[in-house]
Structure formats: C-alpha cells, structure tokens
Design a protein around this motif. Structure first.
Motif, PDB file in Angstrom:
ATOM      1  N   GLY A 117      -4.311   0.622   7.106  1.00  5.90           N
ATOM      2  CA  GLY A 117      -3.753  -0.716   6.980  1.00  5.90           C
ATOM      3  C   GLY A 117      -4.790  -1.633   6.357  1.00  5.90           C
ATOM      4  N   ARG A 118      -4.463  -2.899   6.260  1.00  5.74           N
ATOM      5  CA  ARG A 118      -5.365  -3.865   5.633  1.00  5.74           C
ATOM      6  C   ARG A 118      -6.557  -4.146   6.556  1.00  5.74           C
ATOM      7  NH1 ARG A 118      -5.894  -9.536   5.094  1.00  5.74           N
ATOM      8  NH2 ARG A 118      -6.442 -10.205   2.985  1.00  5.74           N
ATOM      9  N   ASN A 119      -7.759  -4.137   5.986  1.00  2.00           N
ATOM     10  CA  ASN A 119      -8.999  -4.358   6.736  1.00  2.00           C
ATOM     11  C   ASN A 119      -9.725  -5.596   6.210  1.00  2.00           C
ATOM     12  OD1 ASN A 119      -9.462  -1.668   8.372  1.00  2.00           O
ATOM     13  ND2 ASN A 119      -8.727  -1.085   6.357  1.00  2.00           N
ATOM     14  N   ALA A 144       0.723   7.420  -6.228  1.00  3.68           N
ATOM     15  CA  ALA A 144      -0.477   8.250  -6.371  1.00  3.68           C
ATOM     16  C   ALA A 144      -0.159   9.709  -6.066  1.00  3.68           C
ATOM     17  CB  ALA A 144      -1.582   7.737  -5.438  1.00  3.68           C
ATOM     18  N   GLU A 145       0.607   9.938  -5.019  1.00  8.61           N
ATOM     19  CA  GLU A 145       0.959  11.315  -4.659  1.00  8.61           C
ATOM     20  C   GLU A 145       1.761  11.988  -5.769  1.00  8.61           C
ATOM     21  OE1 GLU A 145       2.514  13.756  -0.753  1.00  8.61           O
ATOM     22  OE2 GLU A 145       3.173  11.682  -1.037  1.00  8.61           O
ATOM     23  N   SER A 191       4.200   8.854   9.453  1.00 12.81           N
ATOM     24  CA  SER A 191       3.725   9.344   8.152  1.00 12.81           C
ATOM     25  C   SER A 191       2.210   9.402   8.102  1.00 12.81           C
ATOM     26  CB  SER A 191       4.253   8.451   7.022  1.00 12.81           C
ATOM     27  OG  SER A 191       3.628   7.170   7.041  1.00 12.81           O
ATOM     28  N   ILE A 192       1.536   8.521   8.832  1.00 12.02           N
ATOM     29  CA  ILE A 192       0.071   8.497   8.829  1.00 12.02           C
ATOM     30  C   ILE A 192      -0.497   9.786   9.419  1.00 12.02           C
ATOM     31  CG2 ILE A 192      -1.925   7.370   9.925  1.00 12.02           C
ATOM     32  CD1 ILE A 192      -0.434   4.719   9.489  1.00 12.02           C
ATOM     33  N   ILE A 205       0.821  -1.204   0.000  1.00 15.62           N
ATOM     34  CA  ILE A 205       0.000   0.000   0.000  1.00 15.62           C
ATOM     35  C   ILE A 205       0.857   1.256   0.000  1.00 15.62           C
ATOM     36  CG2 ILE A 205      -0.221  -0.014   2.516  1.00 15.62           C
ATOM     37  CD1 ILE A 205      -2.878   1.181  -0.030  1.00 15.62           C
ATOM     38  N   ASP A 206       2.006   1.226   0.698  1.00 14.02           N
ATOM     39  CA  ASP A 206       2.866   2.411   0.745  1.00 14.02           C
ATOM     40  C   ASP A 206       3.365   2.784  -0.647  1.00 14.02           C
ATOM     41  OD1 ASP A 206       2.516   2.575   3.436  1.00 14.02           O
ATOM     42  OD2 ASP A 206       4.431   1.665   3.975  1.00 14.02           O
ATOM     43  N   ALA A 207       3.717   1.790  -1.452  1.00  6.74           N
ATOM     44  CA  ALA A 207       4.195   2.061  -2.813  1.00  6.74           C
ATOM     45  C   ALA A 207       3.077   2.672  -3.656  1.00  6.74           C
ATOM     46  CB  ALA A 207       4.706   0.773  -3.460  1.00  6.74           C
TER      47      ALA A 207
END
Length: 398
Positions: free
Chosen positions: A252-254, A234-235, A314-315, A227-229
C-alpha cells in the motif's frame, strides 16, 4: 567507437565484424549470438552502435531494441535482416532504427553507414557525456541508499530525509523470479525496463536489484492513478517477455522511509508463500496459516486504506473464498468483522486525544463517511463516539 553485432549466425557476426575492424581500425567490435548475450554486453560496455538481426532465438532484434531504448537512448541502431518485408522495416523505423539493411550487406554501403553514424556519435558525445556522468552518479547514489534501506542496513551519516523528500507517498513493488540457479540477466533487464516505463507513465520512481533473483521498485503515482492497475499491466507485459515463473507483489502507500525494510520483508515472504502454494497441491496447512499471518500484518499496517477482502487475498496469492475460510479458522472472526474491530479499537484510542476532530479520526481509521463511522461505533460499543468521549472525560479543544 564501440560497436555491437547481435546475430545468431556465426558467419554473419564474424564477416561484419572483420569488415568494420578493417574499415575502422580504431573501433572495438563486440559480438553476441542472442539477445541475452547482447544485454550483458550493453550493461558491461559503453556501446555506441548496434547492428542487430531481426530473427534470433528467444527474443527478436526488434524486441531487444524496444526494451533497451529507454535505458540506452543515445545508442544508434541498425537492423539487418534476410527479409525485405515492409512490416519489419516499418516497425524498425518506428522504434528509431537509423537504417534497415538486407543480407548480404555490401562493404561500401556498410562503410558509408558506419562513417555517418560514427560522426553523429562523436558530436553527441561532446554534448551529453558530462550530463550522463552526473545523472549516473546520482542514480548510483540513490539506488545504493535505497538498497541499504531495503535490506535494513545502516546508512551511516546519509540524510535519508533529503533522499526521500522527493517522494511524499510511495509504493514498493517486488518481482521475484524462480530461477533455480540459471542466469537471469536478461530477465532482470526486461523487468527493469518494463517497470520503469510503467512507473514513469504514471508518476515517478526507480527500479533496482534486490538480490540475484529479484527486483524492487519505488513508485510515487500521480493523482488518480491506482497501484493495482499498474501491477496488472506490469504482470501482462512481464508475462509477454519473461518465460521464467515469477511473482509480483506491491505494498500500500507508504510515507515512512524507515519502514522500507519491514515492507520489503513482507513482500518477500508473500512471494515465498506463493511459490510454496504453486509447488504443493493440495496446499499445505502450514502455508495457509503463514499466508494469514502475512495478511494480518498487512491489515494492521494499512487499516486506514481500502481493505477489501479481494485486495488482501491477492496480496498473499489466495482465492478470496479460500482466503475468507482460512482467515476465520485462524482468527475466529470473519474478515469484515476483524477489520471493523481493529479500526474501531484504534478509533477509541484516537478519541482520547482532545485535539482531534471526529472527521479526522474517522478518516484515520479508514472511514471517509463520519455518519457511517458513528453508526458502526454505536453498534459495536452501544454508545456514540461523542458519548464515549464524555464517558472518558475528554475535553475537546475545538
């Protein structure tokens, strides 16, 4: 047949528009002076053919074409330009343009081109109209349910389980604009397309509106994708096209759809904190404390996942060193000690369940290495997990 002419020169728009209306009286011609106006028309009308200038203020015709191709794949594109440079024509063809016309456009050439494209549109309509209607209905239903989940609203008798069964484990991504009451229609459109393309290249999911100034995405990633990549890429893409300040954050993953509203609230709060940080220098104490509260909520929710200090900092949009200092001030503990204590306290609870093996318990609290888990447990409580079970008279069932 619906056509759109996107050109910042009024004389070009009106001239081409009048010619098409005279040559094809049954057609409807829309005009736009900018990419932003064009996007609004594309969203509101079922456009068949777009004639776009290359050089327009804000966003070029080629960029407009690129970001809209995914959402409107059936539209026929024609690029018009005062420039005969090969690189423009080459890029237009690469993006799928049907033709590249130089100004001024001859009436006979325009008639021939529109006639040919109109016939292709009619043939294409017969093949895909019913399929598009079905897909659109499914998309509106899915996104409508998701929006209600995100806002914590009642979903009535809808079966949420069947709605979410396609996504065994998913991430949520929020993009929040600082719009200050300006129109963000074009920015919404750009971000929706950027996120959708990135998600589809890494897995599956969708993007929907989350209020006038925000977009929310749900993504399930393929094995090996991080997800970070995705967020970093995206940014980069959003910064390239969007000139407004924005904040991007992901969870995070849900696995539980019932917790979507809680997670969205956490993302929105993190975005508000980020905006407050950027608007006030030096940073206010209250904002820092609120950021730590958000971080603590995230840690308690995701203690079984990777919880590096850098990731959690970072979050909440804080520098890792500053975050570490604030965290100790707020909790009285160093970040690493806090996470270890939280995980091991939860492990003690799990050890009371005789059905769980030690390796499963270790994994549930974030440790894949059982020996490392046992070492930490013994150091913290001065006995091993097995000795703790004996002390609590837990009779394991395996």
């Amino acid at each position: 047949m619906n056509l759109l002419i996107a050109d910042d020169e009024p004389a070009i728009r009106s001239g081409i528009g009048r010619a098409i209306e005279q040559l094809f009286p049954d057609s409807t011609v829309h005009t736009a002076a900018s990419a932003s106006e064009a996007v609004q028309i594309l969203d509101a009308e079922r456009i068949d053919i777009v004639l776009t200038d290359i050089l327009m203020p804000g966003m070029s015709g080629l960029e407009l074409m690129r970001i809209t191709k995914r959402k409107y794949p059936r539209i026929q594109w024609v690029v018009i330009s005062a420039h005969s440079e090969f690189r423009y024509a080459q890029e237009a063809v690469r993006l799928g343009a049907r033709d590249y016309l130089l100004k001024p456009i001859g009436r006979s050439r325009l008639q021939e081109l529109i006639r040919d494209l109109a016939e292709e549109v009619r043939q294409d309509d017969r093949r895909v109209k019913e399929s598009e209607r079905l897909k659109a209905s499914q998309r509106f239903l899915r996104e409508g349910v998701f929006q209600r989940l995100a806002l914590g609203l009642d979903t009535g008798n809808l079966d949420i389980g069947s709605f979410m069964e396609e996504y065994g484990g998913f991430y949520l991504i929020l993009v929040q604009f600082e719009a200050e009451d300006r129109d963000v229609h074009l920015e919404h459109f750009i971000v929706e397309n950027v996120l959708s393309e990135l998600i589809e290249s890494r897995g599956k999911g969708f993007v929907t509106s989350c209020g006038r100034e925000a977009l929310l995405a749900l993504a399930e990633l393929n094995e090996g994708e991080e997800i970070d990549a995705l967020l970093q890429e995206a940014e980069r893409h959003i910064k390239r096209y969007v000139k407004l300040p924005f904040h991007l954050a992901g969870t995070g993953r849900n696995t539980d759809a019932a917790r979507i509203a809680e997670q969205v609230a956490l993302l929105k709060r993190a975005s508000r904190l980020a905006a407050a940080r950027e608007a006030t220098e030096p940073q206010l104490k209250g904002s820092g404390e609120a950021a730590i509260e958000v971080a603590l909520a995230f840690i308690r929710e995701h203690y079984s996942e990777d919880l590096s200090l850098e990731k959690v900092a970072s979050i909440v949009y804080l520098n890792p060193v500053y975050f570490s200092q604030l965290f100790k001030q707020k909790t009285g503990q160093g970040y690493k000690d806090y996470v270890i204590q939280l995980r091991l306290t939860r492990a003690k609870e799990l050890l009371l369940d005789p059905r769980l093996r030690l390796a499963e318990i270790a994994a549930r609290v974030g440790y894949q290495d059982v020996r490392h888990f046992t070492t930490l447990f013994r150091k913290r409580f001065e006995l091993t997990p097995g000795e703790y079970r004996q002390q609590q008279e837990v009779k394991v069932l395996f």
